[in-house]
Scaffold this motif. Structure first.
Motif, PDB file in Angstrom:
ATOM      1  N   ASP A  74       0.789  -1.241   0.000  1.00 14.04           N
ATOM      2  CA  ASP A  74       0.000   0.000   0.000  1.00 14.04           C
ATOM      3  C   ASP A  74       0.821   1.290   0.000  1.00 14.04           C
ATOM      4  OD1 ASP A  74       0.995  -0.389   2.556  1.00 14.04           O
ATOM      5  OD2 ASP A  74      -0.915  -0.143   3.589  1.00 14.04           O
ATOM      6  N   HIS A  75       2.019   1.260   0.577  1.00 13.29           N
ATOM      7  CA  HIS A  75       2.760   2.516   0.724  1.00 13.29           C
ATOM      8  C   HIS A  75       3.369   2.999  -0.586  1.00 13.29           C
ATOM      9  CE1 HIS A  75       2.207   1.724   4.964  1.00 13.29           C
ATOM     10  NE2 HIS A  75       2.721   2.911   5.247  1.00 13.29           N
ATOM     11  N   GLN A  76       3.910   2.079  -1.350  1.00 14.55           N
ATOM     12  CA  GLN A  76       4.542   2.457  -2.628  1.00 14.55           C
ATOM     13  C   GLN A  76       3.921   1.628  -3.743  1.00 14.55           C
ATOM     14  OE1 GLN A  76       8.634   1.934  -0.853  1.00 14.55           O
ATOM     15  NE2 GLN A  76       9.024   3.707  -2.160  1.00 14.55           N
ATOM     16  N   SER A 131       2.596   1.688  12.613  1.00 10.58           N
ATOM     17  CA  SER A 131       2.156   2.321  13.864  1.00 10.58           C
ATOM     18  C   SER A 131       0.636   2.512  13.963  1.00 10.58           C
ATOM     19  CB  SER A 131       2.860   3.661  14.055  1.00 10.58           C
ATOM     20  OG  SER A 131       2.536   4.537  13.010  1.00 10.58           O
ATOM     21  N   HIS A 132      -0.063   2.614  12.829  1.00 14.51           N
ATOM     22  CA  HIS A 132      -1.517   2.822  12.925  1.00 14.51           C
ATOM     23  C   HIS A 132      -2.320   1.528  12.995  1.00 14.51           C
ATOM     24  CE1 HIS A 132      -0.029   6.783  11.548  1.00 14.51           C
ATOM     25  NE2 HIS A 132      -0.874   7.158  12.509  1.00 14.51           N
ATOM     26  N   THR A 133      -1.640   0.444  13.313  1.00 13.80           N
ATOM     27  CA  THR A 133      -2.328  -0.836  13.535  1.00 13.80           C
ATOM     28  C   THR A 133      -3.353  -0.711  14.668  1.00 13.80           C
ATOM     29  OG1 THR A 133      -0.361  -1.983  12.740  1.00 13.80           O
ATOM     30  CG2 THR A 133      -1.901  -3.303  14.001  1.00 13.80           C
ATOM     31  N   SER A 308      -6.177   8.417   3.021  1.00  8.84           N
ATOM     32  CA  SER A 308      -5.429   7.745   4.090  1.00  8.84           C
ATOM     33  C   SER A 308      -6.299   6.784   4.887  1.00  8.84           C
ATOM     34  CB  SER A 308      -4.758   8.731   5.052  1.00  8.84           C
ATOM     35  OG  SER A 308      -5.656   9.112   6.072  1.00  8.84           O
ATOM     36  N   CYS A 309      -5.620   6.013   5.754  1.00 13.97           N
ATOM     37  CA  CYS A 309      -6.349   5.054   6.599  1.00 13.97           C
ATOM     38  C   CYS A 309      -7.213   5.759   7.633  1.00 13.97           C
ATOM     39  CB  CYS A 309      -5.368   4.095   7.260  1.00 13.97           C
ATOM     40  SG  CYS A 309      -4.047   4.904   8.176  1.00 13.97           S
ATOM     41  N   THR A 310      -6.978   7.041   7.852  1.00 16.60           N
ATOM     42  CA  THR A 310      -7.763   7.777   8.849  1.00 16.60           C
ATOM     43  C   THR A 310      -9.113   8.220   8.294  1.00 16.60           C
ATOM     44  OG1 THR A 310      -5.655   8.649   9.597  1.00 16.60           O
ATOM     45  CG2 THR A 310      -7.608   9.639  10.543  1.00 16.60           C
ATOM     46  N   CYS A 368      -4.180   3.866  -2.210  1.00 17.09           N
ATOM     47  CA  CYS A 368      -2.813   3.738  -1.692  1.00 17.09           C
ATOM     48  C   CYS A 368      -2.627   4.784  -0.593  1.00 17.09           C
ATOM     49  CB  CYS A 368      -1.782   3.961  -2.796  1.00 17.09           C
ATOM     50  SG  CYS A 368      -1.778   5.622  -3.459  1.00 17.09           S
ATOM     51  N   CYS A 369      -1.449   4.790   0.022  1.00 16.90           N
ATOM     52  CA  CYS A 369      -1.179   5.773   1.074  1.00 16.90           C
ATOM     53  C   CYS A 369      -0.990   7.178   0.493  1.00 16.90           C
ATOM     54  CB  CYS A 369       0.063   5.388   1.855  1.00 16.90           C
ATOM     55  SG  CYS A 369      -0.129   3.865   2.794  1.00 16.90           S
ATOM     56  N   GLY A 370      -0.602   7.248  -0.783  1.00 18.34           N
ATOM     57  CA  GLY A 370      -0.451   8.555  -1.438  1.00 18.34           C
ATOM     58  C   GLY A 370       0.557   9.438  -0.730  1.00 18.34           C
ATOM     59  N   PRO A 371       0.258  10.735  -0.640  1.00 23.93           N
ATOM     60  CA  PRO A 371       1.231  11.659  -0.039  1.00 23.93           C
ATOM     61  C   PRO A 371       1.233  11.629   1.481  1.00 23.93           C
ATOM     62  CG  PRO A 371      -0.681  12.863  -0.819  1.00 23.93           C
ATOM     63  CD  PRO A 371      -0.928  11.431  -1.149  1.00 23.93           C
ATOM     64  N   CYS A 372       0.423  10.768   2.099  1.00 23.91           N
ATOM     65  CA  CYS A 372       0.265  10.764   3.563  1.00 23.91           C
ATOM     66  C   CYS A 372       1.592  10.803   4.303  1.00 23.91           C
ATOM     67  CB  CYS A 372      -0.541   9.549   3.992  1.00 23.91           C
ATOM     68  SG  CYS A 372      -0.680   9.387   5.765  1.00 23.91           S
ATOM     69  N   MET A 373       2.557   9.991   3.838  1.00 27.45           N
ATOM     70  CA  MET A 373       3.855  10.029   4.536  1.00 27.45           C
ATOM     71  C   MET A 373       4.983  10.458   3.593  1.00 27.45           C
ATOM     72  SD  MET A 373       5.175   6.167   5.055  1.00 27.45           S
ATOM     73  CE  MET A 373       6.836   6.532   4.534  1.00 27.45           C
ATOM     74  N   GLY A 374       4.615  11.339   2.649  1.00 25.66           N
ATOM     75  CA  GLY A 374       5.644  11.847   1.749  1.00 25.66           C
ATOM     76  C   GLY A 374       6.205  10.752   0.868  1.00 25.66           C
ATOM     77  N   SER A 390      -5.441  13.114   6.752  1.00 21.78           N
ATOM     78  CA  SER A 390      -4.648  12.016   7.311  1.00 21.78           C
ATOM     79  C   SER A 390      -4.328  12.265   8.788  1.00 21.78           C
ATOM     80  CB  SER A 390      -3.393  11.831   6.462  1.00 21.78           C
ATOM     81  OG  SER A 390      -2.736  13.065   6.298  1.00 21.78           O
ATOM     82  N   ASN A 391      -3.277  11.656   9.285  1.00 17.08           N
ATOM     83  CA  ASN A 391      -3.103  11.625  10.747  1.00 17.08           C
ATOM     84  C   ASN A 391      -1.807  12.226  11.278  1.00 17.08           C
ATOM     85  OD1 ASN A 391      -1.239   9.612  10.015  1.00 17.08           O
ATOM     86  ND2 ASN A 391      -2.828   8.048  10.126  1.00 17.08           N
ATOM     87  N   ARG A 392      -0.914  12.661  10.409  1.00 15.97           N
ATOM     88  CA  ARG A 392       0.348  13.205  10.914  1.00 15.97           C
ATOM     89  C   ARG A 392       0.734  14.444  10.128  1.00 15.97           C
ATOM     90  NH1 ARG A 392       3.478   7.527  11.982  1.00 15.97           N
ATOM     91  NH2 ARG A 392       2.548   7.240  14.045  1.00 15.97           N
TER      92      ARG A 392
HETATM   93  S1  SF4 Z   1      -0.893   6.641   8.129  1.00 15.99           S
HETATM   94 FE1  SF4 Z   1      -0.654   7.096   5.987  1.00 15.99          FE
HETATM   95  S2  SF4 Z   1       1.243   6.112   5.397  1.00 15.99           S
HETATM   96 FE2  SF4 Z   1       0.629   5.201   7.351  1.00 15.99          FE
HETATM   97  S3  SF4 Z   1      -0.628   3.408   6.768  1.00 15.99           S
HETATM   98 FE3  SF4 Z   1      -2.045   5.108   6.998  1.00 15.99          FE
HETATM   99  S4  SF4 Z   1      -2.274   5.976   4.942  1.00 15.99           S
HETATM  100 FE4  SF4 Z   1      -0.429   4.707   4.946  1.00 15.99          FE
END
Ligand code: SF4
Ligand SMILES: CC(C)[C@H](C(=O)O)[C@@H](O)C(=O)O
Length: 428
Positions: A74-76, A131-133, A308-310, A368-374, A390-392
């Motif tokens: 999902d991240h890349q 970490s977001h498990t 994002s997952c949030t 996908c995670c997209g730009p969420c974590m750069g 997103s969350n961060r």
């Molecule tokens: S916080 Fe962002 S980078 Fe981390 S799993 Fe969720 S969507 Fe992906």
């Protein structure tokens, strides 16, 4: 499971008692059996290397139970570099050799895919190398992020050491006002207790507000427990959870045991009346730098990211679509919409929102995670300002260390995409 405890227990104490085969309480150290382990394309390769390292002297290098491991890309995705494609190749091979379920590049963000595909149940002990498990706490599981080396040990043995955490209880009561959502509530809670307020504790969310939330809204709240240092973010399972699970797990049977006992002991207790809560915004460069939207209104934005997952589910995107109606995205603003999974994407598609967004000048990307974590794309450049669901928002989180990230609900994101500046959704 029936209630045979010798002392009143929190849900976390109950789950660790089951997982370790003895009655435990907060503070105890336990070797616990893991019900499910999740890894993804970034942290997975290191876990696999670690696993083979642990197994180096064994003839048969098999994971403890392939049916309990899930790999998600999902991240890349789709692979954005040769490094990413090499990681994917390595994990696909590992999954095939070991007989592990592998959701490939098209399926979605791990924390959406796991509950959606029926890999989470109330009372489960789940670990993920992300970490977001903690997000799966929304279904009444104790679920937490671990490092890749811990994950390697889980692959090999199915067990992990834990210190049973104390519980910090957040009780929210009252009806959320119009255009105020669970994201505003969790941002408010994080702002209140701070980024370390729940450190190594299980956050437990309860009260009439939480009970009234949909599963999607609950996932947003549990997902962000880690942003206050929480080890888990648990909401006890109820009728809403049961309905969600019955749709996904045919043999699922609801067990009322998986909740905290009435007189369970809490390390801390926080109480909220949400009936006059304002939309909230986390300001650069910390998630606990939370302000009511009225204090940051008018801040110009270059990019708005909904995903994002949030907050990347259909419900979130529907809020954006409804708020925008036929209006175009503001001039000079990029609106990036990324549904969190293929399933959620298809709901967005069927509702006609993809066409609406494209006509409005937005960009809709595959899950996908997209730009969420750069990561892969949509990165902010020097001096640019992004607003994200997103969350961060740490320095450089969405690209350049010289950029600025604000976090909000989908409604505030939509209102801001329409005007080009941070806008109170109640004014649209
Ligand atoms: S916080 Fe962002 S980078 Fe981390 S799993 Fe969720 S969507 Fe992906
Ligand atoms: C890549 C991964 C290790 C990371 C995490 O653990 O959270 C990411 O998902 C994030 O949101 O920052």
């Amino acid at each position: 499971m029936s209630n045979t405890n010798d002392h009143p227990m929190t849900i976390s104490e109950k789950i660790f008692s089951k997982a370790s085969g003895k009655t435990v309480e907060a503070g105890d150290f336990v070797l616990a059996n893991i019900d499910r382990a999740m890894t993804h394309d970034i942290t997975g390769p290191l876990a696999v290397d670690g696993f083979y390292d642990i197994m180096r002297d064994k003839d048969e290098k098999k994971v403890w139970d392939p049916s309990k491991i899930v790999i998600v890309f999902d991240h890349q995705v789709p692979a954005d570099s040769l490094n990413a494609s090499a990681n994917h190749i390595m994990l696909r091979k590992f999954a095939k050799e070991q007989g592990i379920l592998n959701y490939d590049v098209y399926e979605g963000v791990c924390h959406q895919v796991m509950p959606e595909m029926g890999h989470v149940r109330p009372g489960d002990l789940i670990v993920g190398s992300d970490s977001h498990t903690c997000a799966y706490g929304s279904l009444g599981a104790f679920s937490t992020g671990v490092g890749s080396t811990d994950m390697a040990a889980v692959f090999a043995s199915g067990k992990l050491w834990f210190r049973v955490p104390e519980t910090i209880r957040f009780e929210a009561n009252g009806k959320l006002p119009k255009h105020v959502y669970s994201k505003d509530l969790i941002l408010h809670m994080i702002g209140d207790v701070g980024a370390e307020g729940a450190r190594y504790m299980a956050a437990e969310y309860a009260g009439s507000t939480i009970e009234g939330l949909t599963m999607s809204e609950r996932m947003t709240i549990s997902n962000m427990a880690i942003e206050m240092g929480g080890k888990a973010g648990i909401i006890e399972a109820d009728k809403t959870t049961e309905a969600y699970l019955k749709e996904r797990i045919p043999d699922y049977e609801f067990d009322p045991y998986w909740k905290s006992d009435e007189d369970a002991e809490y390390a801390e207790f926080h109480d909220y009346d949400v009936s006059d809560l304002e939309p909230q915004v986390a300001c650069p460069h910390n998630v606990d730098n939370v302000k009511p939207v009225s204090e940051v209104e008018g801040t110009k934005v270059d990019q708005v990211f909904v995903g994002s997952c949030t907050n990347g589910r259909f419900e979130d995107i529907k809020i954006v679509a409804e708020m925008m109606g036929d209006e175009p995205v503001a001039k000079d603003v990029r609106l990036l919409i990324i549904p969190a999974s293929r399933t959620e994407y298809m709901k967005v598609l069927r509702a006609g929102y993809v066409e609406q967004f494209m006509e409005a000048g937005a960009i809709v990307e595959a899950p996908c995670c997209g730009p969420c974590m750069g990561g892969s794309f949509g990165l902010l450049g020097d001096g640019e300002v992004g607003l994200a669901t997103s969350n961060r928002n740490f320095k450089g989180r969405e690209g350049s260390p010289e950029s600025f990230v604000y976090l909000s609900s989908p409604a505030t994101a939509a209102a801001s995409a329409l005007t080009g500046e941070i806008t109170d959704p109640r004014k649209i």
